[in-house]
Enzyme design. Sequence first.
Site, PDB file in Angstrom:
ATOM      1  N   GLU A 232       0.855  -1.195   0.000  1.00 17.22           N
ATOM      2  CA  GLU A 232       0.000   0.000   0.000  1.00 17.22           C
ATOM      3  C   GLU A 232       0.889   1.241   0.000  1.00 17.22           C
ATOM      4  O   GLU A 232       0.729   2.134  -0.819  1.00 17.22           O
ATOM      5  CB  GLU A 232      -0.935   0.002   1.220  1.00 17.22           C
ATOM      6  CG  GLU A 232      -1.851   1.219   1.236  1.00 17.22           C
ATOM      7  CD  GLU A 232      -2.893   1.216   2.344  1.00 17.22           C
ATOM      8  OE1 GLU A 232      -3.275   0.136   2.823  1.00 17.22           O
ATOM      9  OE2 GLU A 232      -3.328   2.318   2.732  1.00 17.22           O
TER      10      GLU A 232
ATOM     11  N   GLU B 269     -10.646  -8.320   3.901  1.00 16.80           N
ATOM     12  CA  GLU B 269      -9.982  -8.405   5.197  1.00 16.80           C
ATOM     13  C   GLU B 269     -10.767  -9.102   6.306  1.00 16.80           C
ATOM     14  O   GLU B 269     -10.188  -9.835   7.109  1.00 16.80           O
ATOM     15  CB  GLU B 269      -9.614  -6.995   5.680  1.00 16.80           C
ATOM     16  CG  GLU B 269      -8.606  -6.277   4.822  1.00 16.80           C
ATOM     17  CD  GLU B 269      -8.549  -4.802   5.163  1.00 16.80           C
ATOM     18  OE1 GLU B 269      -9.472  -4.064   4.764  1.00 16.80           O
ATOM     19  OE2 GLU B 269      -7.600  -4.386   5.838  1.00 16.80           O
TER      20      GLU B 269
ATOM     21  N   ARG C 189      -7.560   2.317  13.492  1.00 17.81           N
ATOM     22  CA  ARG C 189      -8.468   1.196  13.248  1.00 17.81           C
ATOM     23  C   ARG C 189      -8.453   0.213  14.435  1.00 17.81           C
ATOM     24  O   ARG C 189      -9.436  -0.481  14.689  1.00 17.81           O
ATOM     25  CB  ARG C 189      -8.170   0.485  11.924  1.00 17.81           C
ATOM     26  CG  ARG C 189      -9.329  -0.360  11.435  1.00 17.81           C
ATOM     27  CD  ARG C 189      -9.065  -1.004  10.091  1.00 17.81           C
ATOM     28  NE  ARG C 189      -9.524  -0.230   8.938  1.00 17.81           N
ATOM     29  CZ  ARG C 189     -10.760  -0.230   8.464  1.00 17.81           C
ATOM     30  NH1 ARG C 189     -11.702  -0.936   9.039  1.00 17.81           N
ATOM     31  NH2 ARG C 189     -11.080   0.491   7.402  1.00 17.81           N
TER      32      ARG C 189
HETATM   33  N1  MTE Z   1      -6.222 -11.512  -1.618  1.00 21.19           N
HETATM   34  C1  MTE Z   1      -5.165 -11.880  -2.361  1.00 21.19           C
HETATM   35  N2  MTE Z   1      -5.238 -13.009  -3.078  1.00 21.19           N
HETATM   36  N3  MTE Z   1      -4.024 -11.127  -2.397  1.00 21.19           N
HETATM   37  C2  MTE Z   1      -3.902  -9.977  -1.663  1.00 21.19           C
HETATM   38  O1  MTE Z   1      -2.871  -9.318  -1.717  1.00 21.19           O
HETATM   39  N4  MTE Z   1      -4.985  -8.436  -0.071  1.00 21.19           N
HETATM   40  C3  MTE Z   1      -5.982  -8.309   0.980  1.00 21.19           C
HETATM   41  C4  MTE Z   1      -7.352  -8.757   0.482  1.00 21.19           C
HETATM   42  N5  MTE Z   1      -7.262 -10.015  -0.177  1.00 21.19           N
HETATM   43  C5  MTE Z   1      -5.011  -9.575  -0.853  1.00 21.19           C
HETATM   44  C6  MTE Z   1      -6.174 -10.386  -0.884  1.00 21.19           C
HETATM   45  C7  MTE Z   1      -6.101  -6.960   1.511  1.00 21.19           C
HETATM   46  S1  MTE Z   1      -5.012  -6.441   2.686  1.00 21.19           S
HETATM   47  C8  MTE Z   1      -7.094  -6.119   1.105  1.00 21.19           C
HETATM   48  S2  MTE Z   1      -7.268  -4.590   1.783  1.00 21.19           S
HETATM   49  C9  MTE Z   1      -8.033  -6.493   0.061  1.00 21.19           C
HETATM   50  O2  MTE Z   1      -7.805  -7.800  -0.444  1.00 21.19           O
HETATM   51  C10 MTE Z   1      -7.909  -5.490  -1.079  1.00 21.19           C
HETATM   52  O3  MTE Z   1      -8.738  -5.784  -2.129  1.00 21.19           O
HETATM   53  P1  MTE Z   1     -10.306  -5.409  -2.126  1.00 21.19           P
HETATM   54  O4  MTE Z   1     -10.402  -4.016  -1.613  1.00 21.19           O
HETATM   55  O5  MTE Z   1     -10.659  -5.558  -3.544  1.00 21.19           O
HETATM   56  O6  MTE Z   1     -10.961  -6.377  -1.227  1.00 21.19           O
HETATM   57  N1  HPA Z   2      -7.585   0.695   5.710  1.00 16.98           N
HETATM   58  C1  HPA Z   2      -6.611   0.297   4.883  1.00 16.98           C
HETATM   59  N2  HPA Z   2      -5.719   1.098   4.377  1.00 16.98           N
HETATM   60  C2  HPA Z   2      -5.788   2.384   4.713  1.00 16.98           C
HETATM   61  C3  HPA Z   2      -6.767   2.858   5.578  1.00 16.98           C
HETATM   62  C4  HPA Z   2      -7.720   1.974   6.094  1.00 16.98           C
HETATM   63  O1  HPA Z   2      -8.627   2.324   6.862  1.00 16.98           O
HETATM   64  N3  HPA Z   2      -6.550   4.180   5.725  1.00 16.98           N
HETATM   65  C5  HPA Z   2      -5.469   4.462   4.982  1.00 16.98           C
HETATM   66  N4  HPA Z   2      -5.006   3.400   4.368  1.00 16.98           N
HETATM   67 MO1  MOS Z   3      -5.301  -3.951   2.971  1.00 18.05          MO
HETATM   68  S1  MOS Z   3      -4.208  -3.984   4.712  1.00 18.05           S
HETATM   69  O1  MOS Z   3      -6.166  -2.497   3.465  1.00 18.05           O
HETATM   70  O2  MOS Z   3      -4.136  -3.414   1.868  1.00 18.05           O
END
Ligand code: MTE
Ligand code: HPA
Ligand code: MOS
Length: 750
Positions: free
Chosen positions: A226, A706, A304
Amino acid sequence: MKNIDSFGHVRGESLFLDDIIPQQNTLFGLVFDSPKAHGILKKLDISKAEAIEGVIKIFTHKDIPGENQIGGIIPDEPLLAENEVHFLGQPIAFIVAVSESIAKEARTLIKIEIDALPVITGAKEAAAKQQFIGTPRTFNLGNTSKAFRKCDYVFEDAVFTNGQEHLYLETQGAYAIPMENGSIKITSSTQGPTQVQKGIARVLGIGMHMVEVDVIRLGGGFGGKEDQATPWATLTALATYLLEKPVKFILNRHDDLRMTGKRHPYESNFKIGLAKDLKIIAFEADFYQNAGAAADLSPAVAERTIFHATNSYFIENVRTSVYSCRTNLPPNTAFRGFGGPQGMFVIEAAIAKAAHEIGITAKEIQEINLLQENDELSYGQIMTQTEAVSSWQSTIEKFNYKKLITEVNAFNKRNNDFKKGIAVMPICFGISFTNTPMNHARALVHIYQDGTVGISTGAVEMGQGVNTKMLQVAVQTFAIEPEKVKLETTNTTRVANTSPSAASSTADLNGKALLKACSAILERLKTVAAQELKVNEEEISLLNEWVYVNSKKSSLSWKKLVAKAMLARIALSEKAHYTTPVIHFDKTKEKGHPFAYHVYGTAMITTTVDCTRGTYVFDSIKIVHDYGKSMSEGIDLGQVEGALAQGIGWMTMEEIAYDKSGLLLSNALSTYKIPDIFSIADNIEVIPLETDGNEMAIFKSKAVGEPPLMYGIGAYFAIQNAIKAYNPNYTLKFHTPMTPEKVLMSLYEK
Ligand code: MTE
Ligand code: HPA
Ligand code: MOS
């Protein structure tokens, strides 16, 4: 719908950063990093290293034309160390050579002298020395000090949750190419293309318009990319900019493990007060977050933690405080759950402690304190569409808790070499970036004149299946075949000023923007169709690539319709912008409505502990999960299973170890164990909670990335319950991960 990437992935045809065919004359980068965790940089001698053949240049902070700064929330992190080093692994110089092996050889020839300063590795240790990042945050509801006086039971304890290595399959990296007039194009393995663009512009001292960032897909991010993809991309861009040559830099696993931050370890204290009827009357917790040497995303992660410090429970009187503590570890960063898991573990520990002391099961406390409709959380959000009770009851009933606990108790009576334990773990996770201004996204849609469609959004595909979900939005809106739609790479020149793909909100935010854009084009196409067929617009609908009038097939196909629109000079492209409505938060009052909605669910985990060896297996994991109306059941199930495994890994086997000098001991996969297919139960069953979904979720399909990680917390308490069944002298401990070594010690503790 099936994940559109599965075909390419299994055939090895999907493209990742390292699959880009390098241009001729591409150079290769490598970081020289600090061998000490804290100290004054006395001398840096790069002359021998720079003299060997094939080394083009070694960059230090002196070469940076712009600002030597990559701190996002707080400007406290230099790209390359200047006078002082703050963690072992901190980048000091960037070696650029004609090959990686030459760069590696050069790295061994750099001479450095550092005057060592005291090293802090623990959060409370840092707090004792007043080493804080930003100011502490406190959420308050009711009055805890008054409330504790009314409690029949009050318990306190300390908790430690360890960090976690992201271990994305694809390590960090970037590939930069010089373009005209001093501009740069860079492909980066990042969740935040705009973060990378901004970082490069800042360090090079140029405008963001001179930097194009492209992201194909990631071999996993999990939060680790990120913000922490930015330094590597920026170093690569720096070299490309100054040398006017393509530069590629992909970290090897060892460097990646050593140099990058992880999930934040937390040291915490809690105090919980209950009435005779087991209602939790008051809860206090102090969280000491081990931020590492720079702020990175720590203040947001900390926030958070206290948002989720009461998990799925309603507690009338709450006081939670979080302190972000500066230590001499690599800056810790976003990791799936983003501080939420650390908060939730503490309340579950408090409940486990109370149950143990009172002599009942945690379940009895958990179930009578679950959130109900219109309950207020400590930060002021009033809960609506609350599914805490329904998901709990569903799990207990559908998976027959009564029968299972009877079996477990009977087993434990009969057996002494093996003991079983069971734990129920409810989750409640807020969806939205906690920082309200980040909740926005854009999409760009082109319908080409042959009726095929190209889509760009700010969403980064990292394995979570967001591209498939985006494709579904277009397919569903235009009523066309998936083969007609192409998902473009995520690129800052097509979709700008994006928030990172994070906070589980990527599909919601980008999907809503995309839906808006597609719907706008659809309206124009319907006008064309109505004119063409001489009917009213309201009578027009689209189905299976055909135009229907009052549900009757017309003479007009999708393809023909698009061609007609083209002739009529109708715009076949559209961009749209979406911002999450309703959400707000006032940091001066620490109250508001920060989340669009919450995701719920309940897991029930059963384990068997081998009391001779301290090893354990998970007999079964049963989950009822609140998907809303899932738009991609296979993808969402994959997210639940993957997150669960990652959560169990965090709780049971993944053990980050630094020594007192700040050296990472768990620096390879031989010393850092993650779950494999054998570590997780064969017997995982996930069933959806039947709900209406939420309007703020794309197609009412709730965010899923998550939240399920936190089901894994149940694994810790299931094992602990098995230990309790074996050893009546065991004192409850809340110190993760629960490795077999710790289990063995606990089984035989006097
Ligand atoms: N799933 C896979 N296969 N690979 C990833 O890197 N990241 C996770 C989750 N699932 C991830 C994953 C994290 S930390 C987040 S925040 C969300 O996917 C981000 O994607 P989304 O916002 O589309 O759910
Ligand atoms: N979640 C995940 N990533 C972030 C957030 C959050 O709430 N705020 C800033 N980056
Ligand atoms: Mo997920 S820790 O918000 O990239």
